[in-house]
Enzyme design. Structure first.
Site, mmCIF file in Angstrom:
data_model
loop_
_atom_site.group_PDB
_atom_site.id
_atom_site.type_symbol
_atom_site.label_atom_id
_atom_site.label_comp_id
_atom_site.label_asym_id
_atom_site.label_seq_id
_atom_site.Cartn_x
_atom_site.Cartn_y
_atom_site.Cartn_z
ATOM 1 N N ARG A 1 11.497 -1.656 10.544
ATOM 2 C CA ARG A 1 10.564 -1.311 11.608
ATOM 3 C C ARG A 1 10.460 -2.462 12.597
ATOM 4 O O ARG A 1 10.476 -3.620 12.207
ATOM 5 C CB ARG A 1 9.182 -1.046 11.002
ATOM 6 C CG ARG A 1 9.078 0.320 10.396
ATOM 7 C CD ARG A 1 7.895 0.464 9.476
ATOM 8 N NE ARG A 1 6.680 -0.202 9.933
ATOM 9 C CZ ARG A 1 5.518 -0.123 9.296
ATOM 10 N NH1 ARG A 1 5.422 0.595 8.182
ATOM 11 N NH2 ARG A 1 4.466 -0.750 9.741
ATOM 12 N N ARG B 1 -9.226 0.714 9.218
ATOM 13 C CA ARG B 1 -8.776 -0.654 9.454
ATOM 14 C C ARG B 1 -9.818 -1.462 10.218
ATOM 15 O O ARG B 1 -9.593 -2.649 10.476
ATOM 16 C CB ARG B 1 -7.500 -0.630 10.273
ATOM 17 C CG ARG B 1 -6.220 -0.828 9.447
ATOM 18 C CD ARG B 1 -5.079 -0.690 10.410
ATOM 19 N NE ARG B 1 -3.870 -1.337 10.043
ATOM 20 C CZ ARG B 1 -2.808 -0.684 9.553
ATOM 21 N NH1 ARG B 1 -2.866 0.582 9.273
ATOM 22 N NH2 ARG B 1 -1.700 -1.338 9.330
ATOM 23 N N ARG C 1 0.100 -9.231 13.206
ATOM 24 C CA ARG C 1 -0.552 -8.196 12.390
ATOM 25 C C ARG C 1 -1.455 -8.819 11.331
ATOM 26 O O ARG C 1 -2.520 -8.282 11.009
ATOM 27 C CB ARG C 1 0.511 -7.303 11.739
ATOM 28 C CG ARG C 1 1.247 -6.461 12.755
ATOM 29 C CD ARG C 1 2.417 -5.734 12.152
ATOM 30 N NE ARG C 1 2.005 -4.656 11.277
ATOM 31 C CZ ARG C 1 2.805 -4.074 10.395
ATOM 32 N NH1 ARG C 1 4.047 -4.477 10.261
ATOM 33 N NH2 ARG C 1 2.366 -3.089 9.652
ATOM 34 N N LYS D 1 0.828 -1.216 0.000
ATOM 35 C CA LYS D 1 0.000 0.000 0.000
ATOM 36 C C LYS D 1 0.861 1.264 0.000
ATOM 37 O O LYS D 1 0.603 2.194 -0.745
ATOM 38 C CB LYS D 1 -0.931 0.037 1.227
ATOM 39 C CG LYS D 1 -1.933 -1.098 1.293
ATOM 40 C CD LYS D 1 -2.955 -0.878 2.394
ATOM 41 C CE LYS D 1 -2.385 -0.829 3.793
ATOM 42 N NZ LYS D 1 -1.751 -2.082 4.251
HETATM 43 P P1 AMP Z 1 1.065 0.713 9.118
HETATM 44 O O1 AMP Z 1 2.296 1.497 8.898
HETATM 45 O O2 AMP Z 1 -0.106 1.252 8.348
HETATM 46 O O3 AMP Z 1 1.255 -0.763 8.901
HETATM 47 O O4 AMP Z 1 0.684 0.904 10.657
HETATM 48 C C1 AMP Z 1 1.554 0.493 11.693
HETATM 49 C C2 AMP Z 1 0.794 0.319 12.992
HETATM 50 O O5 AMP Z 1 0.173 1.560 13.363
HETATM 51 C C3 AMP Z 1 -0.333 -0.692 12.965
HETATM 52 O O6 AMP Z 1 0.119 -2.010 13.145
HETATM 53 C C4 AMP Z 1 -1.194 -0.194 14.123
HETATM 54 O O7 AMP Z 1 -0.621 -0.528 15.375
HETATM 55 C C5 AMP Z 1 -1.090 1.312 13.967
HETATM 56 N N1 AMP Z 1 -2.152 1.819 13.048
HETATM 57 C C6 AMP Z 1 -1.972 2.465 11.859
HETATM 58 N N2 AMP Z 1 -3.152 2.778 11.291
HETATM 59 C C7 AMP Z 1 -4.107 2.320 12.137
HETATM 60 C C8 AMP Z 1 -5.526 2.325 12.110
HETATM 61 N N3 AMP Z 1 -6.218 2.847 11.087
HETATM 62 N N4 AMP Z 1 -6.179 1.757 13.174
HETATM 63 C C9 AMP Z 1 -5.515 1.249 14.218
HETATM 64 N N5 AMP Z 1 -4.185 1.187 14.297
HETATM 65 C C10 AMP Z 1 -3.475 1.725 13.275
#
Ligand code: AMP
Length: 210
Positions: free
Chosen positions: A156, A88, A167, A13
């Site tokens: 990360r 999400r 996840r 994404k």
């Molecule tokens: P990402 O970089 O989008 O994979 O997000 C990393 C982490 O941030 C996720 O595993 C969640 O812990 C948190 N996170 C990001 N976006 C959301 C969301 N829309 N709802 C809840 N947690 C989020």
């Protein structure tokens, strides 16, 4: 045009959002990047989010809904935006609808769990600007250095294998139901994300411009 990119963590994404964002001249809004930034600067929201994020769990809905509300109110979102990593959960999607935000297209990038686990181990991000790279599929010009801002590339914490599995579980349980939610609204396009980055981009642009 207001676009949502759906897909499991590691489905590509972030990479695709950057390309479409350049192409359509609209900003990408990544809740993950906003939270990581808050964590780095040590804000209250960042501290609240830290333990959830590091365990591969979702940050509570009210926190991310607050973040997105504030971000979408900014001027640069007037002509459209790409949401990467939001919504999400069903309550997050409902919150968007309740804010009166009209989503035009929802692009779901499908990749198998197996391929995702393989991909995540090679993923690196710039600790300064958040741009994403991959040791196999999208190498930076110079090892360990961001092409865009010369920041350092790091793995990360939540890309470690055990966290990736957690996840993915969360994704299947909480996020995947959004496909049905947006299909009912007639907005969903499903794209196979197993091809090269360029092929996937071409499919996404076709779906966006349709
Ligand atoms: P990402 O970089 O989008 O994979 O997000 C990393 C982490 O941030 C996720 O595993 C969640 O812990 C948190 N996170 C990001 N976006 C959301 C969301 N829309 N709802 C809840 N947690 C989020």
């Amino acid at each position: 045009m207001n676009i949502i990119l759906l897909g499991a963590p590691g489905a590509g994404k972030g990479t695709q959002a950057e390309v479409i964002s350049d192409r359509l001249s609209i900003p990408t809004i990544s809740t993950g990047n906003i939270i990581r930034e808050a964590l780095k600067t040590g804000t209250e929201m960042g501290l609240k989010a830290k333990s959830y994020m590091e365990a591969g769990q979702l940050v509570p809905d009210e926190v991310v809904i607050g973040i997105i509300k504030e971000r979408l109110a900014k001027d640069d979102c007037q002509n459209g935006f790409i949401l990467d990593g939001f919504p999400r959960t069903i309550p997050q999607a409902e919150a968007l609808d309740n804010m009166g935000i009209v989503i035009d297209k929802v692009i779901d990038i499908e990749v198998t769990d197996e391929a995702i686990i393989k991909r995540m181990s090679g993923r690196r991000v710039c600790e300064k600007c958040g741009a994403s790279y991959h040791m196999e599929y999208k190498r930076p010009q110079e090892d360990g250095v961001c092409d865009k801002c010369a920041g350092t590339l790091v793995q990360r914490k939540d890309d470690h294998p055990d966290t990736v599995k957690a996840r993915l579980e969360v994704y299947h349980k909480e996020t995947e139901p959004l496909k049905g939610y947006y299909e009912k609204q007639g907005k969903l396009s499903v794209i196979q994300g197993q091809d090269t980055v360029e092929q996937t981009t071409a499919h996404i642009l076709k779906a966006v411009e349709a």
